[in-house]
Design an enzyme around this catalytic site. Structure first.
Site, PDB file in Angstrom:
ATOM      1  N   LYS A   1      -4.385 -11.141  -6.508  1.00 50.66           N
ATOM      2  CA  LYS A   1      -5.700 -11.412  -5.907  1.00 50.66           C
ATOM      3  C   LYS A   1      -6.756 -10.446  -6.456  1.00 50.66           C
ATOM      4  O   LYS A   1      -6.443  -9.319  -6.838  1.00 50.66           O
ATOM      5  CB  LYS A   1      -5.627 -11.352  -4.372  1.00 50.66           C
ATOM      6  CG  LYS A   1      -5.573  -9.953  -3.794  1.00 50.66           C
ATOM      7  CD  LYS A   1      -6.007  -9.962  -2.326  1.00 50.66           C
ATOM      8  CE  LYS A   1      -6.179  -8.534  -1.843  1.00 50.66           C
ATOM      9  NZ  LYS A   1      -6.862  -8.383  -0.587  1.00 50.66           N
TER      10      LYS A   1
ATOM     11  N   LYS B   1       0.821  -1.215   0.000  1.00 48.21           N
ATOM     12  CA  LYS B   1       0.000   0.000   0.000  1.00 48.21           C
ATOM     13  C   LYS B   1       0.851   1.259   0.000  1.00 48.21           C
ATOM     14  O   LYS B   1       0.442   2.272  -0.558  1.00 48.21           O
ATOM     15  CB  LYS B   1      -0.991  -0.005   1.172  1.00 48.21           C
ATOM     16  CG  LYS B   1      -2.078  -1.051   0.986  1.00 48.21           C
ATOM     17  CD  LYS B   1      -3.432  -0.655   1.527  1.00 48.21           C
ATOM     18  CE  LYS B   1      -4.473  -1.681   1.082  1.00 48.21           C
ATOM     19  NZ  LYS B   1      -5.753  -1.586   1.749  1.00 48.21           N
TER      20      LYS B   1
ATOM     21  N   LYS C   1     -10.923  -4.930  -5.010  1.00 43.65           N
ATOM     22  CA  LYS C   1     -11.850  -3.874  -5.422  1.00 43.65           C
ATOM     23  C   LYS C   1     -11.136  -2.585  -5.774  1.00 43.65           C
ATOM     24  O   LYS C   1     -11.710  -1.701  -6.399  1.00 43.65           O
ATOM     25  CB  LYS C   1     -12.879  -3.628  -4.327  1.00 43.65           C
ATOM     26  CG  LYS C   1     -12.294  -3.123  -3.033  1.00 43.65           C
ATOM     27  CD  LYS C   1     -13.174  -3.432  -1.860  1.00 43.65           C
ATOM     28  CE  LYS C   1     -12.449  -3.116  -0.565  1.00 43.65           C
ATOM     29  NZ  LYS C   1     -12.778  -3.960   0.531  1.00 43.65           N
TER      30      LYS C   1
HETATM   31  P1  ATP Z   1      -8.321  -3.743  -1.141  1.00 46.59           P
HETATM   32  O1  ATP Z   1      -8.556  -4.337  -2.478  1.00 46.59           O
HETATM   33  O2  ATP Z   1      -8.781  -2.324  -1.031  1.00 46.59           O
HETATM   34  O3  ATP Z   1      -6.964  -4.028  -0.602  1.00 46.59           O
HETATM   35  P2  ATP Z   1      -9.711  -5.993  -0.203  1.00 46.59           P
HETATM   36  O4  ATP Z   1     -10.636  -6.292  -1.332  1.00 46.59           O
HETATM   37  O5  ATP Z   1      -8.511  -6.837   0.002  1.00 46.59           O
HETATM   38  O6  ATP Z   1      -9.306  -4.474  -0.188  1.00 46.59           O
HETATM   39  P3  ATP Z   1     -10.350  -6.004   2.570  1.00 46.59           P
HETATM   40  O7  ATP Z   1     -11.348  -5.117   3.214  1.00 46.59           O
HETATM   41  O8  ATP Z   1      -8.920  -5.710   2.807  1.00 46.59           O
HETATM   42  O9  ATP Z   1     -10.644  -6.049   1.049  1.00 46.59           O
HETATM   43  O10 ATP Z   1     -10.636  -7.514   2.932  1.00 46.59           O
HETATM   44  C1  ATP Z   1     -11.811  -7.989   3.513  1.00 46.59           C
HETATM   45  C2  ATP Z   1     -11.759  -9.472   3.676  1.00 46.59           C
HETATM   46  O11 ATP Z   1     -11.880 -10.112   2.412  1.00 46.59           O
HETATM   47  C3  ATP Z   1     -10.458  -9.972   4.282  1.00 46.59           C
HETATM   48  O12 ATP Z   1     -10.726 -11.016   5.196  1.00 46.59           O
HETATM   49  C4  ATP Z   1      -9.697 -10.484   3.111  1.00 46.59           C
HETATM   50  O13 ATP Z   1      -8.804 -11.499   3.448  1.00 46.59           O
HETATM   51  C5  ATP Z   1     -10.798 -10.992   2.193  1.00 46.59           C
HETATM   52  N1  ATP Z   1     -10.424 -10.896   0.803  1.00 46.59           N
HETATM   53  C6  ATP Z   1     -10.173  -9.765   0.112  1.00 46.59           C
HETATM   54  N2  ATP Z   1      -9.864 -10.040  -1.156  1.00 46.59           N
HETATM   55  C7  ATP Z   1      -9.923 -11.386  -1.279  1.00 46.59           C
HETATM   56  C8  ATP Z   1      -9.704 -12.312  -2.352  1.00 46.59           C
HETATM   57  N3  ATP Z   1      -9.395 -11.904  -3.560  1.00 46.59           N
HETATM   58  N4  ATP Z   1      -9.862 -13.613  -2.116  1.00 46.59           N
HETATM   59  C9  ATP Z   1     -10.208 -14.057  -0.903  1.00 46.59           C
HETATM   60  N5  ATP Z   1     -10.430 -13.258   0.151  1.00 46.59           N
HETATM   61  C10 ATP Z   1     -10.282 -11.939  -0.015  1.00 46.59           C
END
Ligand code: ATP
Ligand code: LTN
Length: 332
Positions: free
Chosen positions: A198, A116, A201
């Site tokens: 991964k 980040k 969003k």
């Molecule tokens: P950003 O994309 O802004 O980094 P994010 O999509 O990773 O955010 P978070 O709010 O950080 O979202 O994560 C929320 C939950 O969803 C966490 O438990 C994280 O491990 C899970 N998560 C996020 N992205 C994935 C993914 N691609 N696959 C599985 N689990 C995910």
């Protein structure tokens, strides 16, 4: 009576944008299932979300939207405690205390911080660096047995455990050391465009991710465009990231194993498979989208739910925060 014997669970999600299929399969679907077996506390982590800049109006809308979506997914305020992190002041309070028991070196090693801070090079702020300490406070306040998180959050959970152990070694038994709870199926959903990364969003390419609230036609379009390989055989294989990811998604949604999926699509091309994955995802998400519309249009009901949740959460959080402060030597 039964309540007291249940193991406890705590998890949070940031309202930092549209929640994705990754969030759903990696985390949220599991939350819904867990509330039957465990005594669960879930929060919308708004304090965490401002570690990157948020537009105030959009941010407020996203907080409401995340609360409504959690309810639409099936979180039941009768069974679980659901609240907004900033409404329970103990989180910020305990975070300060814990930050004096967190080392610069251990925070510097966090992969998410490195990622980040590279991505937001113009705003490498203290909050971004201290993020895992706030997460430790979220967790330790509620003394959970388990913390369900996606694989990418495991490192942060390790820090929370280390901080708890360190604090307990000095002051006695104040915090419970929580265990991670990482689902096996669909634990990591990858980008549909760059399947070695991964699904996220915050990815600028909207075709790389599916939002839980995406319209059916958008979901179908994104799956049809998903990056695969030239082998044209639906089965799991080394280095076949695109197809492995689609199989993982299909498996998580339908409950079929990778072998069953390979058999089902034997002799068929990627085109057919992508349509099947898209349709399965559309059907999985359809009722959620419909329920979301009802929850988001009733602000009063939403407000009642998160306010009651915060009251319940504060009751537990306040006790833990006071105990920690007393042990450190504050005059209470
Ligand atoms: P950003 O994309 O802004 O980094 P994010 O999509 O990773 O955010 P978070 O709010 O950080 O979202 O994560 C929320 C939950 O969803 C966490 O438990 C994280 O491990 C899970 N998560 C996020 N992205 C994935 C993914 N691609 N696959 C599985 N689990 C995910
Ligand atoms: N950092 C987490 C969100 C989060 C969290 C928590 C998860 C904030 N506090 C406490 C579990 C427990 C993430 O998912 N990005």
């Amino acid at each position: 009576m039964e309540e007291n014997t249940k193991k406890t669970v705590l998890s949070c999600i940031q309202p930092s944008g549209a929640l994705t299929l990754g969030n759903y399969l990696g985390a949220l679907k599991n939350w819904v299932a867990m509330q039957e077996e465990f005594d669960c506390t879930f929060a919308v982590a708004d304090l965490h979300a401002i570690t990157v800049r948020q537009d105030p109006q959009k941010f407020r809308a996203q907080i409401y939207s995340t609360c409504a979506l959690l309810l639409a997914l099936g979180l039941d305020p009768e069974k679980s405690t659901l609240f907004i992190q900033s409404h329970v002041k103990s989180h910020a309070e305990l975070m300060w205390i814990l930050s004096c028991y967190t080392q610069f070196g251990e925070l510097s090693r966090m992969t998410q911080f490195k990622d980040k801070s590279a991505k937001h090079a113009d705003n490498v702020n203290l909050g971004l660096f201290a993020y895992p300490t706030l997460m430790a406070a979220d967790i330790l306040l509620y003394k959970p047995d388990f913390v369900p998180v996606g694989a990418d959050q495991k490192q942060h959970l390790e820090i929370a455990r280390d901080i708890a152990i360190r604090f307990n070694n000095i002051y006695g038994d104040v915090f419970k050391v929580p265990e991670p709870y990482i689902p096996k199926v669909g634990a990591r959903v990858m980008s549909l465009q760059e399947p070695t990364k991964k699904m996220s969003k915050s990815d600028e390419n909207v075709n790389s991710w599916i939002a839980i609230l995406d319209k059916p036609e958008d979901i179908m379009r994104k799956f049809k465009r998903a990056v695969t390989d030239s082998e044209a055989r639906v089965c799991v294989g080394e280095g076949r990231d695109g197809i492995n990811n689609l199989i993982g998604i299909y498996s998580a949604v339908t409950g079929k194993t990778a072998d069953e999926i390979a058999l089902e699509f034997e002799g068929k091309g990627y085109g057919d498979f992508k349509i099947a994955v898209g349709e399965a995802v559309v059907e999985e998400l359809r009722p959620i989208r419909e329920r979301y519309d009802t929850f988001i249009s009733d602000k009063k009901q939403l407000e009642d739910i998160y306010k009651q949740g915060a009251e319940r959460a504060f009751y537990t959080a306040r006790k833990t925060a006071s105990k920690a402060m007393k042990k450190v030597g504050f005059v209470l």
